[in-house]
Design an enzyme around this catalytic site. Structure first.
Site, PDB file in Angstrom:
ATOM      1  N   ASP A  62     -17.420  16.078  35.028  1.00 55.29           N
ATOM      2  CA  ASP A  62     -16.167  15.356  34.800  1.00 55.29           C
ATOM      3  C   ASP A  62     -15.093  16.400  34.455  1.00 55.29           C
ATOM      4  OD1 ASP A  62     -14.395  13.233  34.210  1.00 55.29           O
ATOM      5  OD2 ASP A  62     -14.796  13.531  32.085  1.00 55.29           O
ATOM      6  N   THR A  95      -9.906  13.203  37.504  1.00 53.45           N
ATOM      7  CA  THR A  95      -9.421  14.336  36.701  1.00 53.45           C
ATOM      8  C   THR A  95      -9.665  15.663  37.414  1.00 53.45           C
ATOM      9  OG1 THR A  95     -11.515  14.177  35.535  1.00 53.45           O
ATOM     10  CG2 THR A  95      -9.607  13.271  34.445  1.00 53.45           C
ATOM     11  N   THR A  96     -10.780  15.744  38.176  1.00 57.14           N
ATOM     12  CA  THR A  96     -11.037  16.975  38.921  1.00 57.14           C
ATOM     13  C   THR A  96     -10.031  17.086  40.066  1.00 57.14           C
ATOM     14  OG1 THR A  96     -13.362  16.544  38.471  1.00 57.14           O
ATOM     15  CG2 THR A  96     -12.887  18.343  39.962  1.00 57.14           C
ATOM     16  N   ASP A 396     -15.745   6.298  32.656  1.00 62.26           N
ATOM     17  CA  ASP A 396     -14.963   6.462  33.890  1.00 62.26           C
ATOM     18  C   ASP A 396     -14.988   5.186  34.719  1.00 62.26           C
ATOM     19  OD1 ASP A 396     -14.237   8.960  33.253  1.00 62.26           O
ATOM     20  OD2 ASP A 396     -15.046   9.960  35.016  1.00 62.26           O
TER      21      ASP A 396
END
Length: 529
Positions: A62, A95-96, A396
Site C-alpha cells: 500500500d 495511493t501508489t 482500502d
C-alpha cells in the site's frame, strides 16, 4: 559569446544557474521516491518489507503505508509523502498510482525545462491539463446505483486484488460492502463515516475466519472468578467510575495503631463496595462494561467477587477511545457517577457471550435493541503481519465503497482510463498553439506511465503492450485495458476490473497540484531554529 567568469564579487553565472539546479535536485529527489514504490503498482506488484528502527517488520504494498514509514529527508521528496497521505484521506485507494503519476509528470517537466520553457508556463499549462483530464474522465463513466450490489462487489475486489491478501478478496469484499450498506441510508447518503465500522483484530485462525458482526466484539476476557460468561436478555451498563475503595487526592498516609481500627477500615471498605454493587444490581444491570482508569484500580478484587455473586458479567479495561462507539452501538449513555446509574441509561442486548477462539477468548454482544448504525468487523489472521495487512486492505476496500457513495460513478481499471486520457489530451493539444501545446503533450505522455508500469510489473513487454493498447483505444475501444491474468489486452469491464471515478479524478488533480508546487520552487532556504 559566453561571459567570462570573473573572480571577485560578480557571480551572475551561479545565480542564474542556481534556480535550475534547485529544480533538478527537487525533481530528482521526488522521482526517487516515486520509483521506490513504482514496483508495487497493480495486482502483480511486488510487496515491500519495512523494518522500523525498533525492529518491527511490516509487509505491505500500500503506497501510503510504505511512504509513511519510509525515512525521507529531502523536503521535495516529503511532498510526495504528503501527496500519498492526501490521496489516502480523499479516496483511500490509488495511493501508489498518484505517486507514480506525479513522478512521471516531474520527468516530463524536466524535459520541458531542458527545452527552455519557463516553469510558470509549465505550471499553468499543467493546471489547465488536469482540469481538462477530469472533464474527459467524467465523460466516460458508468453511472452506478447503490442498490447494484454486483458493481460494488466488483470495485471492492478490484481494490483488494493488488494487496497481499488478494486470495481472500472473495471473503473481504462482501464484508466491506455489507458493512457500509448497513450503516448508511443508500437513498440519501452522500458520505460514510468509517468510524462507525470498528475493525477488531484477533490473532489466530486464518483470514477466512474473518466475520462481520452486527453488534459489539470485545477482545478482553470476562473478569471475576465464578461470574457468568453467557447472558440472555442482557441489560448493559457502561460506567466511567471506579468500583474500588476511595483514595485521597494527595499522597497521604493513614496510621493505624491497633487491630480494631484496621478491622473497622476493612469493614467500611467492604460496606462501601457492597453499596455500589447493590445499586448496580437494583438498576437491573447484568452486564457491566468498565472504562480503564489511570488513577486507581477501576475495579477491586472484592468488587469482582461481589459482582460474580450477583451474577453480573464484568468486562473491564474498556479503552477511552472506544466509549463513543460503544455508547452509539448500544444506544446507551456512559454513566459517570453512581447517582446516574438508573435503568434508563442502560442498553439492551439479546445475547452476550464469551466465545473461545483458538487459544484465547473474546466477548460478542449481539441482538442489540435500538442499536445505532454501527458494525464491527472481526479480522482473524495466523500471524501479526497478515493481520495488519488484512486490516489495511479492508480499510482500502471500505474507502472504495465510500468513494462510490460520495460520487456514484464507475470507470474501467487496468490502465484503460489513463491511455484514453492520454489520447484525448494529445488530440486536444493539437488545437492549441505555442508553449501550451508542448506542455499538454508532455502531460498526456506522462499519464502513460500507469499502463506501462502495470505491464512491466506483470512481466509483459511494456513498450509493445502500451503501443497495442494505444491502437485499440485509437480504434474506439474505450474500455480496452491490460488483463494481467491473461497477459494480454482485453475489454477490462468483462473481467470485472472497475474502480470509482473519485479515485482517478483525485489522483490526477492531486498529482498535478503537487508537481505544480514543486515546479514553482526555485530555492530552499534553511531556517535558523
Amino acid at each position: 559569446m559566453p561571459a567570462k567568469k570573473s573572480s571577485g564579487k560578480s557571480s551572475e553565472f551561479q545565480d542564474k544557474d542556481k534556480p535550475s539546479q534547485m529544480r533538478y535536485s527537487n525533481i530528482t529527489a521526488a522521482k526517487a521516491v516515486a520509483d521506490a514504490i513504482r514496483t508495487s503498482l497493480g495486482p502483480r506488484g511486488m510487496d515491500k518489507m519495512i523494518q522500523a528502527s525498533n525492529g518491527d517488520v511490516t509487509i505491505t504494498n500500500d503506497g501510503a503505508t510504505i511512504l509513511k514509514q519510509m525515512q525521507v529527508l529531502h523536503p521535495a521528496a516529503k511532498m510526495l509523502v504528503e501527496l500519498a497521505k492526501a490521496q489516502d484521506i480523499e479516496a483511500g485507494d490509488g495511493t501508489t498510482s498518484v505517486c507514480v503519476i506525479a513522478g512521471s509528470m516531474l520527468e516530463a517537466c524536466s524535459k520541458l525545462l531542458a527545452k527552455g520553457i519557463h516553469p510558470s508556463s509549465i505550471s499553468e499549462a499543467f493546471q489547465k491539463a488536469s482540469v481538462k483530464a477530469v472533464e474527459i474522465l467524467e465523460s466516460m463513466v458508468t453511472p452506478l446505483d447503490l442498490s447494484d450490489r454486483e458493481s460494488l462487489l466488483k470495485s471492492a475486489s478490484t481494490a483488494l486484488n493488488s494487496k497481499v491478501v488478494s486470495q481472500y478478496s472473495g471473503i473481504l469484499s462482501p464484508i466491506a460492502v455489507n458493512a457500509v450498506l448497513k450503516i448508511i441510508d443508500p437513498a440519501k447518503a452522500t458520505n460514510v463515516d468509517l468510524n462507525d465500522i470498528k475493525i477488531v483484530k484477533k490473532l489466530g485462525g486464518t483470514v477466512e475466519d474473518t466475520e462481520l458482526v452486527d453488534g459489539l466484539v470485545f477482545t478482553q476476557k470476562t473478569s471475576g472468578a465464578g461470574g457468568p460468561n453467557k447472558i440472555e436478555k442482557a441489560k448493559v451498563g457502561l460506567i466511567q467510575f471506579c468500583i474500588s475503595p476511595p483514595k485521597t487526592d494527595m499522597e497521604n498516609n493513614v496510621v493505624v495503631s491497633d487491630y480494631t481500627q484496621m478491622d473497622r477500615v476493612l469493614r467500611e471498605e467492604r460496606q462501601y463496595i457492597l453499596d455500589i454493587v447493590k445499586q448496580i444490581k437494583k438498576a437491573g444491570c447484568n452486564v457491566l462494561l468498565i472504562q480503564k482508569s489511570i488513577l486507581r484500580d477501576a475495579v477491586s478484587d472484592l468488587a469482582l467477587h461481589f459482582l460474580a455473586k450477583m451474577k453480573i458479567m464484568v468486562v473491564r479495561d474498556i479503552e477511552r477511545d472506544d466509549i463513543e462507539f460503544i455508547s452509539k452501538s448500544l444506544g446507551c449513555r456512559p454513566i459517570a457517577s453512581l447517582d446516574h446509574f438508573v435503568a434508563e441509561n442502560l442498553g439492551n442486548a439479546e445475547h452476550v457471550q464469551e466465545v473461545q477462539t483458538g487459544s484465547s477468548k473474546l466477548i460478542k454482544m449481539t441482538g442489540i435493541a435500538n442499536a445505532g448504525k454501527t458494525m464491527t468487523v472481526l479480522i482473524r489472521g495466523s500471524n501479526k503481519l497478515v493481520l495488519e495487512e488484512a486490516d489495511r486492505s479492508l480499510h482500502d476496500a471500505l474507502c472504495v465503497i465510500r468513494c462510490l457513495v460520495k460520487k456514484r460513478a464507475l470507470i474501467a481499471g487496468g490502465g484503460a482510463p489513463e491511455i484514453e486520457l492520454s489520447l484525448r489530451l494529445m488530440e486536444y493539444a493539437n488545437t492549441l498553439a505555442g508553449m501550451e501545446q508542448y506542455c499538454f503533450r508532455a502531460f498526456a505522455e506522462a499519464l502513460e506511465v500507469i499502463p506501462f508500469t502495470l505491464a512491466e510489473n506483470a512481466g509483459l513487454n511494456p513498450i509493445a503492450t502500451v503501443t497495442e493498447l494505444r491502437n485499440r483505444h485509437a480504434q474506439g475501444e474505450i474500455t480496452a485495458g491490460i488483463n494481467v491474468r491473461k497477459g494480454e489486452i482485453t475489454n477490462i469491464l468483462e473481467e470485472n476490473v472497475v474502480q470509482p471515478l473519485l479515485v482517478s479524478t483525485s489522483a490526477i488533480h492531486l498529482a498535478s497540484e503537487t508537481v505544480r508546487s514543486i515546479m514553482k520552487i526555485d530555492d530552499i532556504v534553511m531556517c535558523q531554529r
